[in-house]
Design a protein around this motif. Sequence first.
Motif, short mmCIF file in Angstrom:
data_model
loop_
_atom_site.label_atom_id
_atom_site.label_comp_id
_atom_site.label_asym_id
_atom_site.label_seq_id
_atom_site.Cartn_x
_atom_site.Cartn_y
_atom_site.Cartn_z
N ALA A 188 0.82 -1.13 0.12
CA ALA A 188 -0.04 -0.28 0.23
C ALA A 188 0.83 1.11 -0.20
O ALA A 188 0.76 1.85 -0.77
N ARG B 177 4.30 1.49 -0.65
CA ARG B 177 5.18 1.41 -2.53
C ARG B 177 3.41 2.15 -3.63
O ARG B 177 4.05 3.06 -4.24
N ALA B 178 2.43 1.95 -3.64
CA ALA B 178 1.61 2.26 -4.09
C ALA B 178 1.47 3.66 -4.14
O ALA B 178 0.69 4.79 -4.72
N ARG B 179 1.43 3.69 -2.78
CA ARG B 179 0.87 5.54 -2.52
C ARG B 179 2.32 6.48 -3.21
O ARG B 179 2.34 7.52 -3.92
#
Lengths: 246, 246
Positions: A84, A86-88
């Motif tokens: 999460a 890394r995605a942000r």
Amino acid sequence: MRIIGNHVSPYARKVLVALAIKRIAFEIDPIIPFFGTDDFTRLSPLRRIPVLVDGDVTLCDSSVICEYLDEAYPAPPLMPAAPADRARARWLEEYADTRLGDVIIWRLFQERVIKPSVWRTPADETVIATATDQDLPGIMNWLEDEAPAAAFMFGAAPMTVDITFACFFRNAALAGWGPDAARWPRAVAWIARCQEIPEFAATIPIEQLFMTARRADRNRVLRDAGLAIAAETVGGEAPRKGVMPI
Amino acid sequence: MRIIGNHVSPYARKVLVALAIKRIAFEIDPIIPFFGTDDFTRLSPLRRIPVLVDGDVTLCDSSVICEYLDEAYPAPPLMPAAPADRARARWLEEYADTRLGDVIIWRLFQERVIKPSVWRTPADETVIATATDQDLPGIMNWLEDEAPAAAFMFGAAPMTVDITFACFFRNAALAGWGPDAARWPRAVAWIARCQEIPEFAATIPIEQLFMTARRADRNRVLRDAGLAIAAETVGGEAPRKGVMPI
């Protein structure tokens, strides 16, 4: 490893700072993309900088290059660990590359710096005023909510996303604009911390040499400053109109 | 998990196919981004679709979402394993999202489909001719060198990058254009293989329902076709001009 690009480009600077943090040796072909030859188009079909050439691997796009560096040379990490996070991190970087790229580079910096220095045409003050009076306050309002109260976006160590924002706001400064610390205190303090990263700060004198040296002298001046300048270049003698150097 | 977006958008379709391949259940709020409300702007500050909402995680940008899905739900993988292959996959996807997005979506599809259906204005045939006669042949020449001779870009299984190209060429077909198989045989055969992936092929009848149903009936029609339509929506009643729905 060879980098095609220069320290004034926020996209190239992002990669150059990542290489410095990871202590990866590289040589550089410090071209301005507008001046790229047909060989440059073959390496970078969108005529963007930076390009990374690492043995058989040729890569375009600063985000792609930084992800590659982080996977091929993991220490120290420049991405957070949890999916999460890394995605942000990727989304914030995409926001910067798209929206700050559009407003800071292709409106503010283009009018104030690129048009006079590359195309020898005057700035359009209406475009600049729209960027500084409408677009940038909206961006800063958003960023004030996203910025960390202390340290960096994902903890004590800077990640690619922190470097990314530092680069764009440096170009804003080069174009004569900076955000108001009284209006956006958290974002402005975070940007300052990002720009104080030693590997980022070390790019400022090189950027200044690049911007002040005559084009014919540039590579010599940069070599004298300690940069490993590539023997081959994909830079040409004159800028080309009608290309897509984003 | 909730997806905001619709099956006609190449960016949203990419995510919807990835979810199908990974057998992840989701509900959908099938809006057109131009019709997004202020709540949509808060979730997606660039007013782009798709948006993924997965518990506390809200993500924009199809590439970011697909990387997240691949990290959080690893099987089956939608990215190759080796760093150099992963980097090439990301770069090819970035090329598609940028260059095919620009030419196929924001010139061809915009003129042929979006302008008449959303804005009720006629197509500019000059823009379409430039896209089909100049830009797309250049893209296809490049793609003919990049496309695999058999199977997919990174072997026997399709990855996000294969899905990505399948999506853009589907929008080209919806706008009445397709590449010449005699001129670009390898690329055209690969695009056909990508579009034959069952999870991709399954989006075609849904896309057709979306495009042919009246807006007021759309969600009911899609629900009748088996889609889990979200109870909440961030779609409004009328399209907004002056937004940045890329």
